[in-house]
Motif scaffolding. Structure first.
Motif: not given
Length: 126
Positions: A58-65, A86-94
């Protein structure tokens, strides 16, 4: 369950990274795995998830593909392949372990997951 993420780091827009989530404790194949991310000042959002056997993803729409979640139960490790960042992907990933009673369910809400890793930062420069 103890979870340890790795693989984060600074990347340029358009680049790729592969995050790993190494698990120990409860049998790895007894729960689903979800990936979340949290940008500064924002809520923790669902990114991707995979059931206990890898049969459903399953994926969030923003990262599909662009993102692909996978797991290797023999290695007790889940992965998040991130392409075309993308710059919008900047985050801490858990990464998070789902509830053991429902290994076929991936919860898209933080409260629906039992255990969490410490997170790995992914800054994406433009």
């Amino acid at each position: 369950v103890q979870l340890v993420e790795s693989g984060g780091g600074l990347v340029q827009a358009g680049g790729s990274l592969r995050l790993s989530c190494a698990a120990s404790g409860r049998a790895f194949s007894s729960y689903s795995i979800a990936w979340f991310r949290q940008a500064p000042g924002k809520e923790r959002d669902f990114v991707a998830g995979i059931t206990w056997d890898g049969g459903s993803t399953y994926y969030a729409d923003s990262v599909k593909g662009r993102f692909t979640v996978s797991r290797d139960n023999a290695k007790n490790t889940a992965y998040l392949q991130m392409n075309n960042l993308e710059p919008e992907d900047t985050a801490v990933y858990y990464c998070a372990a789902g509830q053991p009673e429902i290994p076929t369910v991936v919860s898209r809400t933080p409260n629906g997951n039992d255990d969490w890793g410490q997170g790995t930062p992914v800054p994406v420069s433009s």
